[in-house]
Write an enzyme that holds these catalytic residues in place. Structure first.
Site, PDB file in Angstrom:
ATOM      1  N   ASP A  14       0.854  -1.190   0.000  1.00 27.65           N
ATOM      2  CA  ASP A  14       0.000   0.000   0.000  1.00 27.65           C
ATOM      3  C   ASP A  14       0.886   1.235   0.000  1.00 27.65           C
ATOM      4  OD1 ASP A  14      -2.704   1.329   0.410  1.00 27.65           O
ATOM      5  OD2 ASP A  14      -1.624   2.079   2.152  1.00 27.65           O
ATOM      6  N   GLU A  16       0.904   5.556   0.606  1.00 29.84           N
ATOM      7  CA  GLU A  16       0.256   6.800   1.006  1.00 29.84           C
ATOM      8  C   GLU A  16       0.936   7.917   0.234  1.00 29.84           C
ATOM      9  OE1 GLU A  16      -2.400   7.047   2.753  1.00 29.84           O
ATOM     10  OE2 GLU A  16      -2.486   4.953   3.401  1.00 29.84           O
ATOM     11  N   HIS A 159      -5.154   4.217   7.590  1.00 31.93           N
ATOM     12  CA  HIS A 159      -4.607   4.921   6.427  1.00 31.93           C
ATOM     13  C   HIS A 159      -3.098   5.069   6.538  1.00 31.93           C
ATOM     14  CE1 HIS A 159      -8.535   5.845   4.724  1.00 31.93           C
ATOM     15  NE2 HIS A 159      -8.931   6.138   5.943  1.00 31.93           N
ATOM     16  N   ASP A 164      -2.504  -0.948   6.808  1.00 31.49           N
ATOM     17  CA  ASP A 164      -3.564  -1.192   5.828  1.00 31.49           C
ATOM     18  C   ASP A 164      -3.296  -2.451   5.014  1.00 31.49           C
ATOM     19  OD1 ASP A 164      -4.748   1.055   6.752  1.00 31.49           O
ATOM     20  OD2 ASP A 164      -4.627   2.213   4.902  1.00 31.49           O
TER      21      ASP A 164
END
Length: 412
Positions: A14, A16, A159, A164
Site C-alpha cells: 500500500d 500513502e 490509512h 492497511d
C-alpha cells in the site's frame, strides 16, 4: 534476488501519497508498506515499511490525521534511496492490494520513472476491490476497505501503509470465508450421502484437500503512468462506463465544454467524461410524465452510488458558481423528499426513445423490447434494473444540477 519463477510469495502493499493540488497535479509517495505472505498458509513471512521524503517538502501538510506530516517525513529517505528495496520486494511476485490496479501500481511506475529506473513487474495481480466487486458486492454497504473492516469488527482503518496491508489481508480472509459458506450451504433434504456410505468409502478414493485448488492467474497489464485507466471487465458494448465502487473520489473533477453556442459543465473521472454502470437498482416509483416530454422513474440508490453522486454534485456546483449563474443548484440525490424518507435518485430517459431497453430472461439472455412495453414493465415497485447512466448538467429556468440520463437499461 531470486528470479520470478522461484518467488511464489504474495506481496500485499500500500502507498500513502500527497493529494494533488491545482498548482501541483502529481502525487508524491509519502509512505510505502508491504508484507510478504505465504500463498499456501497466508501467514506473514516478512514486512517492510518506511516514510518517504519528497523532493519538495512544501507539498506535505503540517497537520494530517494520518500522521504523514512534513515533520514526520523530513528525516525519511527519498524514494531513490529505497528504490532497490522496493524493487526487490515487488519484482516477480504476485501483487495484492485494494484498488492497486488503478492507484498503487500506477504510482509505483511513476515513482520509478521519476528516478529513471526500470520499474518492478508483477507475476500476477490480485486487486481485492475488483474481485470483491464481482463476488462480495454490497453485503457490507460498500467496498471501501474501512467499511469492510468495520463490518467484520477488525478495527478502524489507519490509512497507514503497513497497517492497511495487514488489514487488507484480514478482510480478504473474512470475505472469502463468507463467500465459501454461502456457496456451500446445502439443505438437509438435498444432502443424499449417508454417513454409512461415507464411512464405507475407500480412504484412497477420498479427495485430497488440495486437489481442487485453483491457480492464481495473471491479469492484463495495468495502465501505464499518466494514462486513464479502463474498467477491468467489459460492462457493455459501450465504452467508458464505470461501476461506482471503482470510482476514485479524489479523481473526480469538472470542466466547461462548448455546448450549443455556449458552454456547459462536464463531470470527469481521471480527466475522462464520467459515465456510470449501476447494477441492480431497485425501482421505487415507475414511469412518470410529470416532467413531460421527458420520462423518468425513481430508484433507491446504494450508499456507494450516493457517495459518488454527492461528490460529483459538489464539484459541479463549484464550477456552476464560477460561471456566475444565479440558478438554484438542485441535489442529485434526493433525501427525505415528499415521496420517501430514504435517499432516491431520478433516472431520465433519452429524447426520442433513444434509450436502449432490454429485458433479461431467466436464461440470462437479453431481449430488446419496444418503448411501448417499457412503461408497464416499470410500474411494479421493486423491479430491478441495470442502468448505464450519463451525468448531464443543466441550467434551466432558475434551476441547475445534474441529470442522470439512461443510455441503456436492462430490466430484470
Amino acid at each position: 534476488m531470486g528470479s520470478r519463477e522461484d518467488r511464489p510469495e504474495i506481496v500485499f502493499f500500500d502507498l500513502e501519497t500527497t493529494v494533488p493540488s491545482e498548482a501541483d497535479k502529481g502525487r508524491c509517495v509519502l509512505e510505502f508498506g508491504a508484507i510478504l505472505v505465504c500463498p499456501k498458509t497466508l501467514k506473514e513471512l516478512d514486512s517492510y515499511s518506511t516514510f518517504v521524503r519528497p523532493a519538495n517538502l512544501s507539498v506535505v501538510p503540517d497537520i494530517s490525521r494520518k500522521g504523514l506530516t512534513r515533520e514526520a517525513v523530513n528525516s525519511a529517505p527519498t524514494f531513490q534511496e529505497i528504490a532497490d528495496r522496493v524493487y526487490d520486494i515487488l519484482d516477480g511476485r504476485i501483487w495484492a492490494g485494494h484498488n492497486i490496479v488503478k492507484f498503487d501500481c500506477i504510482r509505483i511506475r511513476e515513482a520509478f520513472a521519476e528516478i529513471r529506473r526500470v520499474p518492478p513487474e508483477p507475476k500476477a495481480i490480485v486487486d481485492s476491490l475488483t474481485s470483491l466487486n464481482r463476488t462480495f458486492r454490497n453485503r457490507a454497504g460498500n467496498l471501501k476497505l474501512e467499511t469492510l473492516a468495520n463490518h467484520f469488527g477488525l478495527g478502524q482503518q489507519r490509512h497507514r501503509s503497513l497497517e492497511d496491508s495487514r488489514l487488507n489481508l484480514e478482510v480478504v480472509k473474512y470475505c472469502a470465508a463468507v463467500l465459501f459458506l454461502e456457496s456451500n450451504t446445502v439443505q438437509p433434504e438435498n444432502f443424499q450421502m449417508s454417513r454409512a456410505t461415507n464411512d464405507q468409502m475407500d480412504i484412497d478414493e477420498r479427495p485430497e484437500p488440495d486437489d481442487e485448488v485453483e491457480e492464481i492467474r495473471p491479469v492484463s497489464k495495468f495502465p501505464a503512468a499518466g494514462t486513464p485507466s479502463t474498467p477491468l471487465r467489459i460492462l457493455s458494448s459501450d465504452d467508458g462506463f464505470v461501476d461506482p465502487s471503482e470510482v476514485l473520489l479524489d479523481c473526480i473533477s469538472a470542466s466547461f465544454v462548448p455546448y450549443s453556442g455556449g458552454k456547459k459543465i462536464q463531470v470527469l473521472h481521471r480527466d475522462v467524461q464520467l459515465q456510470l454502470y449501476c447494477a441492480g437498482l431497485r425501482v421505487r416509483f415507475g414511469i412518470s410524465r410529470q416532467f413531460a416530454p421527458k420520462l423518468s422513474f425513481v430508484v433507491d440508490p446504494p450508499p456507494i452510488l450516493c457517495e459518488v453522486l454527492d461528490v460529483c454534485s459538489g464539484i459541479a456546483q463549484t464550477r456552476h458558481l464560477d460561471s456566475g449563474s444565479s440558478s438554484q443548484w438542485m441535489p442529485t440525490v434526493e433525501r427525505e423528499s415528499e415521496f420517501s424518507n430514504y435517499p432516491t435518485i431520478r433516472v431520465r430517459l433519452r429524447d426520442n426513445d433513444a434509450t436502449e431497453i432490454s429485458r433479461r430472461e431467466i436464461s440470462g439472455n437479453l431481449q430488446k423490447i419496444q418503448f411501448s412495453e417499457f412503461e408497464s414493465l416499470l410500474v411494479p415497485r421493486r423491479t430491478l434494473v441495470d442502468a448505464y447512466l450519463s451525468l448531464d448538467t443543466y441550467d434551466y429556468k432558475g434551476f441547475a444540477g445534474i441529470r442522470l440520463v439512461a443510455k441503456r437499461l436492462i430490466i430484470h
